[in-house]
Design an enzyme around this catalytic site. Structure first.
Site, PDB file in Angstrom:
ATOM      1  N   HIS A 222       0.817  -1.214   0.000  1.00 26.11           N
ATOM      2  CA  HIS A 222       0.000   0.000   0.000  1.00 26.11           C
ATOM      3  C   HIS A 222       0.855   1.270   0.000  1.00 26.11           C
ATOM      4  O   HIS A 222       0.340   2.378   0.111  1.00 26.11           O
ATOM      5  CB  HIS A 222      -0.904  -0.030   1.245  1.00 26.11           C
ATOM      6  CG  HIS A 222      -2.059   0.904   1.202  1.00 26.11           C
ATOM      7  ND1 HIS A 222      -2.274   1.873   2.159  1.00 26.11           N
ATOM      8  CD2 HIS A 222      -3.087   1.036   0.320  1.00 26.11           C
ATOM      9  CE1 HIS A 222      -3.372   2.551   1.885  1.00 26.11           C
ATOM     10  NE2 HIS A 222      -3.886   2.071   0.779  1.00 26.11           N
ATOM     11  N   LYS A 224       3.253   4.423  -1.132  1.00 27.74           N
ATOM     12  CA  LYS A 224       3.324   5.382  -2.245  1.00 27.74           C
ATOM     13  C   LYS A 224       4.582   6.217  -2.048  1.00 27.74           C
ATOM     14  O   LYS A 224       4.614   7.125  -1.211  1.00 27.74           O
ATOM     15  CB  LYS A 224       2.103   6.311  -2.283  1.00 27.74           C
ATOM     16  CG  LYS A 224       0.774   5.598  -2.529  1.00 27.74           C
ATOM     17  CD  LYS A 224      -0.027   5.525  -1.288  1.00 27.74           C
ATOM     18  CE  LYS A 224      -1.362   4.847  -1.535  1.00 27.74           C
ATOM     19  NZ  LYS A 224      -1.941   4.309  -0.306  1.00 27.74           N
ATOM     20  N   ASP A 229      16.736  10.881  -8.048  1.00 28.15           N
ATOM     21  CA  ASP A 229      18.173  11.165  -7.928  1.00 28.15           C
ATOM     22  C   ASP A 229      18.698  11.032  -6.504  1.00 28.15           C
ATOM     23  O   ASP A 229      19.774  11.551  -6.181  1.00 28.15           O
ATOM     24  CB  ASP A 229      18.502  12.562  -8.466  1.00 28.15           C
ATOM     25  CG  ASP A 229      18.391  12.636  -9.985  1.00 28.15           C
ATOM     26  OD1 ASP A 229      18.366  11.561 -10.624  1.00 28.15           O
ATOM     27  OD2 ASP A 229      18.327  13.754 -10.522  1.00 28.15           O
ATOM     28  N   ASP A 407      -0.970  17.771  19.850  1.00 28.27           N
ATOM     29  CA  ASP A 407      -0.518  18.935  20.627  1.00 28.27           C
ATOM     30  C   ASP A 407       0.180  20.006  19.792  1.00 28.27           C
ATOM     31  O   ASP A 407       0.900  20.854  20.346  1.00 28.27           O
ATOM     32  CB  ASP A 407       0.421  18.491  21.763  1.00 28.27           C
ATOM     33  CG  ASP A 407      -0.316  17.768  22.877  1.00 28.27           C
ATOM     34  OD1 ASP A 407      -1.564  17.820  22.897  1.00 28.27           O
ATOM     35  OD2 ASP A 407       0.343  17.132  23.724  1.00 28.27           O
TER      36      ASP A 407
END
Length: 482
Positions: A222, A224, A229, A407
């Protein structure tokens, strides 16, 4: 008793016996065990076939090869950071990073996630902006381009990107693509033909070894990632397809979160790609050469760790990071996920935070991507409201972002949803971020999304129909295996 009836009884007995033995012999979460037993009991024979395809744990065979990383000093750097933090000698870039050294240490020990502190990070919440930037970076590439996407559609966006990749491959650059065999199942191999003819290499992750049968179907990559370079990378929730540009009639505007990174964190994403490539490819293995890890000094100030998790590990590294963040919360917890199906440990952590007076806000979609998953999501959301947590329904299209902000100090962005599948079945990758300016941008984006959402109140939730309640109950029961 006729022969046919006799055979049916024998098959049912064998189904129950082998199902019980198979399920109980595999070490798994108790809730998942019960869910599978329900399927196997009420859908005999066919349920066992479903289990063989979707329910079996991965074999003990090593999936990823760690050999070669010593060439670029990954293990040594990890060991050094662990020891320096343990001895309280690590040079944290600022007090906020130092404040969260327990989380940093956990992810270091759990996943070998090295802390890097020189990153320039750009935030994308719109698909057009993200892909324009990615394609512009690919156009400027001089040596190599590495892409891994769960979904790589052969639609307008997919073709636009592919034309650029074909051209860069023809120029002699080292261009490699990994796509998930299930996530990209509608994309034909012919789509990559010109790319491969021009010198590019492409590999599916966990394809079927037998026609129409894939015993690893339930375990998907899953992730991505894009690495260009060795000094620029992308990580987040956008896949490659027109729907991620908001062009789907069903989903409308697509709200996601993605990061562009320039800094030493790119090394960690490059390492992740190399390991995934060498797992998916029996030939053209990638060595840990200096070309993939060029020497440069990032000019940014964002401290971050890149954390991977998957069914090859018992530790559920990303989930453990989430829990540690939630337990550390004093003021606010802002969470976005298209699928909110937390396991008992994560749900309990969120409940305790809400009951302790922390402002807990969870944002989920207003429409189903997967029907059962959506009803399980609304059921968990309803339970969470009882503790004082606020649930917001995104009403400006489809929310696909996977973000956790705590926070205003720490955040996580990546591919992992708040569900069983992301924690136990999928191969995922997340960035854990410790720089306040970047975290503030993520918090601001969340608060902006609230203006495009409506709050799911207990009164509104109580008005759902009996049929919806039934679907929620069934979906909740099956949630560990969805």
């Amino acid at each position: 008793m006729g022969l046919l009836a006799y055979l049916l009884v024998v098959l049912l007995i064998l189904n129950v016996f082998f199902a019980a033995v198979t399920v109980f012999l595999e070490r798994r979460d108790t809730s998942a065990t019960w869910a599978w037993l329900l399927v196997l009991t009420f859908v005999p024979i066919f349920g066992f076939i479903i289990y063989l395809i979707f329910g079996r744990k991965l074999s003990g065979k090593k999936i990823f090869d760690w050999k070669g990383q010593e060439k670029i000093g990954i293990q040594e750097s990890t060991a050094n950071q662990i020891e320096m933090i343990r001895q309280k000698e690590f040079p944290f870039s600022d007090s906020n990073v130092k404040k969260h050294r327990d989380l940093i240490y956990l992810l270091l020990v759990n996943d070998g996630a090295i802390l890097t502190q020189d990153n320039e990070v750009e935030l994308f919440i719109d698909g057009h902006e993200k892909f324009d930037a990615l394609i512009a970076d690919i156009e400027k590439a001089k040596d190599h381009i590495h892409l891994i996407y769960y979904i790589f559609h052969s639609d307008e966006l997919g073709n636009r990107l592919m034309r650029v990749l074909e051209r860069k491959a023809a120029e002699g650059l080292n261009v490699k693509i990994i796509y998930d065999a299930m996530g990209s199942r509608t994309t034909k191999k012919s789509f990559f033909r010109t790319f491969e003819k021009n010198g590019g290499l492409v590999r599916p992750f966990f394809p079927s070894k037998l026609p129409l049968i894939n015993f690893r179907l339930n375990y998907r990559n899953h992730r991505k990632l894009a690495i260009i370079d060795g000094d620029i990378s992308y990580i987040g929730g956008f896949n490659i397809g027109d729907e991620y540009l908001g062009l789907s009639k069903k989903f409308g505007y697509w709200r996601d979160t993605h990061l562009r990174v320039h800094g030493k964190a790119v090394y960690a994403m490059q390492t992740r790609f190399i390991m995934d490539w060498n797992s998916a490819s029996s030939t053209n293995k990638i060595d840990y050469k200096p070309r993939y890890f060029p020497t440069f000094h990032g000019k940014g100030h964002t401290s971050m760790q890149i954390v991977s998790s998957g069914p090859d590990s018992e530790w559920q590294q990303i989930k453990n990071g989430y829990i540690k963040m939630i337990n550390a919360a004093k003021k606010t917890i802002y969470l976005q996920s298209p699928y909110f199906i937390p396991d008992a440990s994560l749900l309990e952590a969120i409940k305790i935070a809400a009951l302790s007076g922390v402002d807990v806000r969870v944002m989920i979609p207003n429409k189903p991507d997967h029907a059962f998953v959506y009803r399980a999501t609304t059921n968990y959301a309803g339970e969470l409201m009882e503790t004082g947590a606020k649930i917001f329904i995104y009403d400006n299209g489809f929310i696909h972002a996977k973000t956790l902000v705590v926070d205003g100090e720490i955040a996580s962005v990546g591919t992992a949803n708040m569900d069983f599948r992301s924690f136990r079945l999928n191969f995922e990758v997340n960035a854990f971020i410790y720089e306040k300016k970047m975290v503030q941008k993520l918090e601001d984006a969340f608060l902006e999304d609230i203006l495009k959402s409506y709050q799911l109140t207990p009164e509104l939730y109580a008005k759902r129909s009996l049929w919806i309640k039934f679907k929620e109950a069934v979906s909740r029961l099956l949630s560990p295996i969805l």
